[in-house]
Scaffold this active site. Structure first.
Site, PDB file in Angstrom:
ATOM      1  N   ARG A  52     -31.760   4.215 -63.038  1.00 17.57           N
ATOM      2  CA  ARG A  52     -32.681   4.000 -61.936  1.00 17.57           C
ATOM      3  C   ARG A  52     -33.107   2.541 -61.919  1.00 17.57           C
ATOM      4  O   ARG A  52     -33.630   2.032 -62.909  1.00 17.57           O
ATOM      5  CB  ARG A  52     -33.903   4.908 -62.125  1.00 17.57           C
ATOM      6  CG  ARG A  52     -34.858   4.869 -60.978  1.00 17.57           C
ATOM      7  CD  ARG A  52     -35.849   5.996 -61.036  1.00 17.57           C
ATOM      8  NE  ARG A  52     -36.747   5.911 -62.175  1.00 17.57           N
ATOM      9  CZ  ARG A  52     -37.985   6.398 -62.175  1.00 17.57           C
ATOM     10  NH1 ARG A  52     -38.437   7.017 -61.120  1.00 17.57           N
ATOM     11  NH2 ARG A  52     -38.742   6.305 -63.229  1.00 17.57           N
TER      12      ARG A  52
ATOM     13  N   THR B   7     -36.445  -0.744 -57.125  1.00 18.12           N
ATOM     14  CA  THR B   7     -36.210   0.006 -55.879  1.00 18.12           C
ATOM     15  C   THR B   7     -36.319   1.513 -56.097  1.00 18.12           C
ATOM     16  O   THR B   7     -36.434   2.271 -55.138  1.00 18.12           O
ATOM     17  CB  THR B   7     -34.796  -0.278 -55.336  1.00 18.12           C
ATOM     18  OG1 THR B   7     -33.849   0.205 -56.326  1.00 18.12           O
ATOM     19  CG2 THR B   7     -34.571  -1.756 -55.117  1.00 18.12           C
TER      20      THR B   7
ATOM     21  N   ASP C 264     -41.032   9.431 -69.785  1.00 20.15           N
ATOM     22  CA  ASP C 264     -39.600   9.187 -69.551  1.00 20.15           C
ATOM     23  C   ASP C 264     -38.803  10.092 -70.490  1.00 20.15           C
ATOM     24  O   ASP C 264     -38.881   9.948 -71.716  1.00 20.15           O
ATOM     25  CB  ASP C 264     -39.285   7.712 -69.827  1.00 20.15           C
ATOM     26  CG  ASP C 264     -37.840   7.376 -69.483  1.00 20.15           C
ATOM     27  OD1 ASP C 264     -37.629   6.576 -68.568  1.00 20.15           O
ATOM     28  OD2 ASP C 264     -36.922   7.937 -70.136  1.00 20.15           O
TER      29      ASP C 264
ATOM     30  N   ASP D  95     -36.464   8.341 -72.969  1.00 15.54           N
ATOM     31  CA  ASP D  95     -37.214   7.657 -74.035  1.00 15.54           C
ATOM     32  C   ASP D  95     -37.810   8.657 -75.013  1.00 15.54           C
ATOM     33  O   ASP D  95     -37.802   8.438 -76.234  1.00 15.54           O
ATOM     34  CB  ASP D  95     -38.334   6.800 -73.431  1.00 15.54           C
ATOM     35  CG  ASP D  95     -37.802   5.558 -72.741  1.00 15.54           C
ATOM     36  OD1 ASP D  95     -36.617   5.227 -72.946  1.00 15.54           O
ATOM     37  OD2 ASP D  95     -38.568   4.924 -71.992  1.00 15.54           O
TER      38      ASP D  95
HETATM   39  N1  URA Z   1     -37.627  10.173 -65.047  1.00 15.90           N
HETATM   40  C1  URA Z   1     -38.277  10.500 -66.180  1.00 15.90           C
HETATM   41  O1  URA Z   1     -37.711  10.493 -67.258  1.00 15.90           O
HETATM   42  N2  URA Z   1     -39.578  10.849 -66.089  1.00 15.90           N
HETATM   43  C2  URA Z   1     -40.244  10.889 -64.925  1.00 15.90           C
HETATM   44  O2  URA Z   1     -41.422  11.253 -64.914  1.00 15.90           O
HETATM   45  C3  URA Z   1     -39.553  10.530 -63.756  1.00 15.90           C
HETATM   46  C4  URA Z   1     -38.242  10.179 -63.846  1.00 15.90           C
END
Ligand code: URA
Length: 210
Positions: A105, A109, A201, A204
């Site tokens: 991602r 953007t 995330d 992560d």
């Molecule tokens: N991707 C993620 O890992 N967590 C989110 O909250 C949104 C997108």
């Protein structure tokens, strides 16, 4: 009420998801919980697979018993976080073919950028289960599913651990034929595109990066 969405509300799923949401849950526990929860989610997403009666000989007698029939399965991980969901599902469906669509991602953007795509052959004859733990804006999942359709896929389900209403709406708009399965429809997205309350995330949390 969205007929394209199934929320899997099994108590074990809800319990494990709460543990995953907690920010103090370490990566090792997070990965273990993801592995466990993905098996429960796989159980639900495959609930309606067709069966056919076959004749088998037990140690006692000959009988008829059901075996899976119909289309073969393909699991497609939307990388990198999808890989965490994949392992548990493969535990339950070891014979499934596996594909990968690599998207990251763009943090400015929030648009997906493809960096890898390798999928099984004859996707048009398979039930494709795409896995992406977080259906947030929906942009990555929509792009990945567009790619799968270009590769021939016609019968696609999406499994996401968490979904935001924005992501579900985006998927419904772009791919109304794709049914979304999730453990929770959370409240919203924040300004950074994170699901609220969410779990942060997913990649992560899984791999201890940030
Ligand atoms: N991707 C993620 O890992 N967590 C989110 O909250 C949104 C997108």
């Amino acid at each position: 009420m969205n007929e394209n969405l199934t929320i899997i509300e099994h108590p074990l799923v809800r319990h494990k998801l709460t543990l995953m949401r907690k920010k103090e849950t370490p990566s090792s526990s997070f990965r273990q919980l993801l592995w466990e929860i993905s098996m429960l989610l796989a159980y639900e997403i495959t609930r309606d697979l067709p069966l056919q009666e076959v004749s088998v000989e037990t140690p006692v007698c000959r009988t008829k018993a059901p075996l899976l029939s119909g289309k073969k399965l393909a699991l497609v991980s939307i990388m990198r976080a999808g890989n965490g969901l994949l392992d548990g599902i493969l535990e339950l469906i070891p014979a499934a073919r596996v594909g990968f669509v690599g998207l990251y991602r763009d943090e400015e953007t929030l648009e997906p950028v493809e960096y890898y795509c390798k999928v099984p052959d004859q996707l048009e004859n398979r039930l494709v289960i795409a896995v992406d733990p977080m259906l947030a804006t929906g942009n990555s999942s929509v792009a990945a599913i567009t790619r799968l359709k270009e590769a021939g896929a016609k019968d696609i389900r999406l499994l996401s651990l968490l979904a935001a209403p924005e992501g579900v709406a985006c998927m419904k708009e772009a791919h109304p034929d794709v049914h979304v399965f999730t453990a929770s429809l959370d409240e919203k997205l924040n300004d950074q595109g994170y699901i609220v309350p969410g779990l942060g995330d997913a990649g992560d949390r899984m791999f201890g990066t940030c």
